[in-house]
Design an enzyme around this catalytic site. Structure first.
Site, PDB file in Angstrom:
ATOM      1  N   TYR A  21       2.830  -9.283  10.356  1.00 22.93           N
ATOM      2  CA  TYR A  21       2.965 -10.467   9.483  1.00 22.93           C
ATOM      3  C   TYR A  21       4.441 -10.868   9.285  1.00 22.93           C
ATOM      4  O   TYR A  21       4.843 -11.987   9.622  1.00 22.93           O
ATOM      5  CB  TYR A  21       2.293 -10.107   8.149  1.00 22.93           C
ATOM      6  CG  TYR A  21       2.398 -11.085   7.019  1.00 22.93           C
ATOM      7  CD1 TYR A  21       2.053 -12.419   7.167  1.00 22.93           C
ATOM      8  CD2 TYR A  21       2.792 -10.643   5.750  1.00 22.93           C
ATOM      9  CE1 TYR A  21       2.118 -13.295   6.077  1.00 22.93           C
ATOM     10  CE2 TYR A  21       2.853 -11.504   4.662  1.00 22.93           C
ATOM     11  CZ  TYR A  21       2.519 -12.828   4.836  1.00 22.93           C
ATOM     12  OH  TYR A  21       2.583 -13.677   3.764  1.00 22.93           O
ATOM     13  N   ARG A  30      -1.638  -1.932  14.256  1.00 24.76           N
ATOM     14  CA  ARG A  30      -2.219  -2.677  13.139  1.00 24.76           C
ATOM     15  C   ARG A  30      -3.499  -3.384  13.577  1.00 24.76           C
ATOM     16  O   ARG A  30      -4.490  -3.419  12.844  1.00 24.76           O
ATOM     17  CB  ARG A  30      -1.187  -3.673  12.596  1.00 24.76           C
ATOM     18  CG  ARG A  30      -1.656  -4.553  11.481  1.00 24.76           C
ATOM     19  CD  ARG A  30      -2.159  -3.743  10.270  1.00 24.76           C
ATOM     20  NE  ARG A  30      -3.197  -4.486   9.610  1.00 24.76           N
ATOM     21  CZ  ARG A  30      -2.993  -5.544   8.827  1.00 24.76           C
ATOM     22  NH1 ARG A  30      -1.768  -5.934   8.564  1.00 24.76           N
ATOM     23  NH2 ARG A  30      -4.015  -6.175   8.290  1.00 24.76           N
ATOM     24  N   ILE A  79       6.793   4.184  17.963  1.00 21.43           N
ATOM     25  CA  ILE A  79       8.125   4.737  17.684  1.00 21.43           C
ATOM     26  C   ILE A  79       8.063   6.219  17.302  1.00 21.43           C
ATOM     27  O   ILE A  79       9.096   6.878  17.265  1.00 21.43           O
ATOM     28  CB  ILE A  79       8.878   3.945  16.586  1.00 21.43           C
ATOM     29  CG1 ILE A  79       8.051   3.819  15.304  1.00 21.43           C
ATOM     30  CG2 ILE A  79       9.305   2.586  17.100  1.00 21.43           C
ATOM     31  CD1 ILE A  79       8.818   3.270  14.118  1.00 21.43           C
ATOM     32  N   THR A  89      10.725  -1.451  -0.067  1.00 25.30           N
ATOM     33  CA  THR A  89       9.820  -2.193  -0.942  1.00 25.30           C
ATOM     34  C   THR A  89      10.269  -2.081  -2.394  1.00 25.30           C
ATOM     35  O   THR A  89      10.827  -1.056  -2.814  1.00 25.30           O
ATOM     36  CB  THR A  89       8.374  -1.683  -0.779  1.00 25.30           C
ATOM     37  OG1 THR A  89       7.538  -2.381  -1.695  1.00 25.30           O
ATOM     38  CG2 THR A  89       8.240  -0.193  -1.065  1.00 25.30           C
ATOM     39  N   SER A 117       1.970   4.787  -4.881  1.00 25.65           N
ATOM     40  CA  SER A 117       0.948   5.143  -3.881  1.00 25.65           C
ATOM     41  C   SER A 117       1.614   6.007  -2.815  1.00 25.65           C
ATOM     42  O   SER A 117       2.851   6.053  -2.731  1.00 25.65           O
ATOM     43  CB  SER A 117       0.370   3.886  -3.208  1.00 25.65           C
ATOM     44  OG  SER A 117       1.326   3.337  -2.298  1.00 25.65           O
ATOM     45  N   TYR A 129       1.700   5.312   0.213  1.00 27.02           N
ATOM     46  CA  TYR A 129       2.459   4.369   1.047  1.00 27.02           C
ATOM     47  C   TYR A 129       3.840   4.120   0.443  1.00 27.02           C
ATOM     48  O   TYR A 129       4.869   4.255   1.109  1.00 27.02           O
ATOM     49  CB  TYR A 129       1.709   3.031   1.210  1.00 27.02           C
ATOM     50  CG  TYR A 129       2.680   1.894   1.420  1.00 27.02           C
ATOM     51  CD1 TYR A 129       3.378   1.794   2.625  1.00 27.02           C
ATOM     52  CD2 TYR A 129       2.974   0.973   0.403  1.00 27.02           C
ATOM     53  CE1 TYR A 129       4.339   0.785   2.803  1.00 27.02           C
ATOM     54  CE2 TYR A 129       3.913  -0.022   0.571  1.00 27.02           C
ATOM     55  CZ  TYR A 129       4.590  -0.114   1.781  1.00 27.02           C
ATOM     56  OH  TYR A 129       5.541  -1.089   1.953  1.00 27.02           O
ATOM     57  N   HIS A 130       3.867   3.722  -0.866  1.00 25.92           N
ATOM     58  CA  HIS A 130       5.155   3.415  -1.492  1.00 25.92           C
ATOM     59  C   HIS A 130       6.071   4.648  -1.457  1.00 25.92           C
ATOM     60  O   HIS A 130       7.277   4.529  -1.289  1.00 25.92           O
ATOM     61  CB  HIS A 130       4.951   2.922  -2.933  1.00 25.92           C
ATOM     62  CG  HIS A 130       4.372   1.531  -3.023  1.00 25.92           C
ATOM     63  ND1 HIS A 130       3.032   1.282  -3.186  1.00 25.92           N
ATOM     64  CD2 HIS A 130       4.962   0.305  -2.954  1.00 25.92           C
ATOM     65  CE1 HIS A 130       2.822  -0.034  -3.229  1.00 25.92           C
ATOM     66  NE2 HIS A 130       3.966  -0.648  -3.086  1.00 25.92           N
ATOM     67  N   LYS A 179       8.085   5.010   1.711  1.00 24.04           N
ATOM     68  CA  LYS A 179       9.294   4.182   1.782  1.00 24.04           C
ATOM     69  C   LYS A 179      10.460   4.856   1.063  1.00 24.04           C
ATOM     70  O   LYS A 179      11.609   4.705   1.447  1.00 24.04           O
ATOM     71  CB  LYS A 179       9.050   2.805   1.146  1.00 24.04           C
ATOM     72  CG  LYS A 179       7.869   2.044   1.679  1.00 24.04           C
ATOM     73  CD  LYS A 179       8.028   1.711   3.137  1.00 24.04           C
ATOM     74  CE  LYS A 179       8.373   0.283   3.398  1.00 24.04           C
ATOM     75  NZ  LYS A 179       8.244  -0.063   4.840  1.00 24.04           N
ATOM     76  N   ALA A 234      -1.908  -9.633  -3.350  1.00 29.54           N
ATOM     77  CA  ALA A 234      -2.433 -10.359  -4.509  1.00 29.54           C
ATOM     78  C   ALA A 234      -2.536 -11.876  -4.293  1.00 29.54           C
ATOM     79  O   ALA A 234      -3.639 -12.434  -4.279  1.00 29.54           O
ATOM     80  CB  ALA A 234      -1.566 -10.038  -5.716  1.00 29.54           C
ATOM     81  N   THR A 239      -9.828 -12.015  -8.149  1.00 30.50           N
ATOM     82  CA  THR A 239      -9.962 -10.603  -8.529  1.00 30.50           C
ATOM     83  C   THR A 239      -8.693 -10.068  -9.188  1.00 30.50           C
ATOM     84  O   THR A 239      -7.882  -9.393  -8.553  1.00 30.50           O
ATOM     85  CB  THR A 239     -10.263  -9.748  -7.273  1.00 30.50           C
ATOM     86  OG1 THR A 239      -9.219 -10.019  -6.306  1.00 30.50           O
ATOM     87  CG2 THR A 239     -11.609 -10.069  -6.665  1.00 30.50           C
ATOM     88  N   VAL A 240      -8.533 -10.353 -10.472  1.00 30.35           N
ATOM     89  CA  VAL A 240      -7.400  -9.776 -11.213  1.00 30.35           C
ATOM     90  C   VAL A 240      -7.788  -8.352 -11.613  1.00 30.35           C
ATOM     91  O   VAL A 240      -8.811  -8.155 -12.267  1.00 30.35           O
ATOM     92  CB  VAL A 240      -7.089 -10.629 -12.459  1.00 30.35           C
ATOM     93  CG1 VAL A 240      -6.058  -9.949 -13.344  1.00 30.35           C
ATOM     94  CG2 VAL A 240      -6.617 -12.017 -12.041  1.00 30.35           C
TER      95      VAL A 240
END
Ligand code: NAD
Ligand code: USQ
Length: 382
Positions: free
Chosen positions: A11, A35, A75, A144, A179, A181-182, A185, A238, A253-254
């Protein structure tokens, strides 16, 4: 400048590769296409129909006369990475090539391990490839804003000056990611910082907020250049999700109370920020951190803005507060600095000007491709 865009089929990477090529840089794309494979495994798909990477690059060449080199591989495979960089000889590497979904990393042990091994090992391989072959090459790494979490004090750009027991130092800003993922980073940032310190590498960590929109000058030139637009519960973010939900008639979806505040930016600013970082590289030995976002919103407000903009297109939208699948603060302080990129000349696109042309118009055009079963979140944090 010769710029290798790792993750250039994704993206942010696709839009950036075309933008840099358009600006006269010699661009290479390196991507394992993993991906697309993860999408297939999860049985999800981008709302917009994206062409295979070879076709995308060929169309770009036909339209503009500009070539983009292509390296397909992982990589985490050091031999492949080394062969590719030796062939391309980059002046700069822009690294987008990671598993970037927080929910994906929280599915189970396997996905947490996959995320952290893919991200941390890939990034470490890049550091070694630079150190051993192109020590002067500028690494522009996508980090991030979520590395900081939601502390009850202002968020600085990478570093904070602290006085403690009468002594003072400038230290890396505390990290409280939400998370696996976070967290990956954060591990990357530490590894890059260390490599700059001990080997004298030059690097810029772009702590990017949540990206929205699908249109850039270049991807809008032709249908075959169109960018991906994720809306599912794993990869959709979001604001992009809210716009597609509005288009297909699904309640927005909040999660929870909706007071979660995050930093956001238009994808047109993503490509420009990377360009600005490349034009003024970090010094040798410098680990530079820029907070890459333009505006801050809480998700409840975002949903209401989407509802309002959608009504101008005649769409009736309902906002729903659903059970939060994540463990995160829903009411909190959030105030982050973002002056470094503005000082370099960034002129932000504002959400109020982008909702229709870069999101809702695309969402309504391609809404027939949406799978309504993929909208509700299924991954829970516990
Ligand atoms: P994406 O999933 O669309 O693209 C990532 C690309 O990297 C994919 O094409 C994938 O095939 C490739 N890739 C992944 N692992 C690889 C590997 N080991 N070897 C080679 N290629 C690999 O993600 P995106 O939304 O474009 O995000 C790009 C980067 O920006 C990520 O690092 C992400 O953490 C960061 N970021 C994204 C956002 C956002 O809102 N999308 C916000 C902040 C930061
Ligand atoms: N949220 C909702 N409803 C939804 C989706 C999300 O309320 O339908 C909430 C989440 O609970 C969260 C906030 O919106 O509080 C942001 O979630 P998100 O899915 O939009 O973004 P996030 O998981 O943080 O990850 C995305 C990208 C990631 C990038 C990050 C930037 O997927 O690659 O690193 O944004 S940041 O959030 O600044 O860390």
């Amino acid at each position: 400048m010769k710029v290798l865009v790792i993750g250039g089929d994704g993206y942010c990477g696709w839009a950036t590769a075309l933008h840099l090529s358009n600006r006269g840089h010699q661009v290479g794309i390196l991507d394992s296409l993993v991906r697309r494979h993860w999408d297939n495994e999860l049985q999800i798909s981008t709302l917009t129909p994206i062409a295979p990477i070879q076709q995308r690059i060929q169309r770009w060449k036909d339209l503009t006369g500009k070539s983009i080199d292509l390296f397909i591989g992982d990589i985490c495979n050091y031999d492949f990475l080394l062969k590719s960089v030796l062939q391309f000889q980059p002046d700069a590497i822009v690294h987008f090539g990671e598993q970037r979904s927080a929910p994906f990393s929280m599915i189970d042990r396997e996905h947490a391990v996959l995320t952290q091994s893919n991200n941390v090992i890939g990034n470490l391989n890049i550091l070694y490839a630079i150190k051993e072959n192109f020590p002067d090459c500028h690494l522009v790494k996508l980090g991030t804003m979520g590395e900081y979490g939601t502390p009850n004090i202002d968020i600085e750009e990478g570093y904070i000056t602290i006085e403690h027991n009468g002594r003072k130092d400038t230290l890396p800003y505390p990290k409280q990611p939400g998370s696996f993922y976070h967290l990956s980073k954060v591990h990357d940032s530490h590894n890059i910082h260390f490599a700059c310190k001990v080997w004298g590498l030059r690097a810029t960590d772009l702590n990017q907020g949540v990206v929205y929109g699908v249109l850039t000058e270049e991807t809008g030139m032709d249908e075959l250049l169109i960018n991906r637009l994720d809306y599912d519960g794993v990869y959709g973010t979001a604001l992009n999700r809210f716009c597609i939900q509005a288009a297909v008639g699904h309640p927005l979806t909040v999660y929870g109370s909706g007071g979660q505040t995050r930093a956001f930016l238009d994808i047109r600013d993503t490509v420009r920020c990377v360009e600005l970082a490349l034009e003024k590289p970090a010094n040798a030995g410098e680990f530079r951190v820029f907070n890459q976002f333009t505006e801050m919103f809480n998700v409840g407000d975002l949903a209401n803005q989407v509802k309002k903009a959608a009504s101008t297109l005649g769409l009736q939208v309902e906002v729903q507060n659903i059970e939060n699948p994540r463990i995160e603060k829903e009411e909190h302080y959030f105030n982050a600095k973002n002056t470094n990129l503005l000082d370099l000349g960034l002129q932000p696109h504002l959400l109020s000007d982008s909702l229709l042309d870069s999101l809702l118009n695309f969402a309504t055009k391609y809404k027939h491709r949406a799978d309504l079963n993929e909208i509700m979140p299924r991954v829970k944090w516990k």
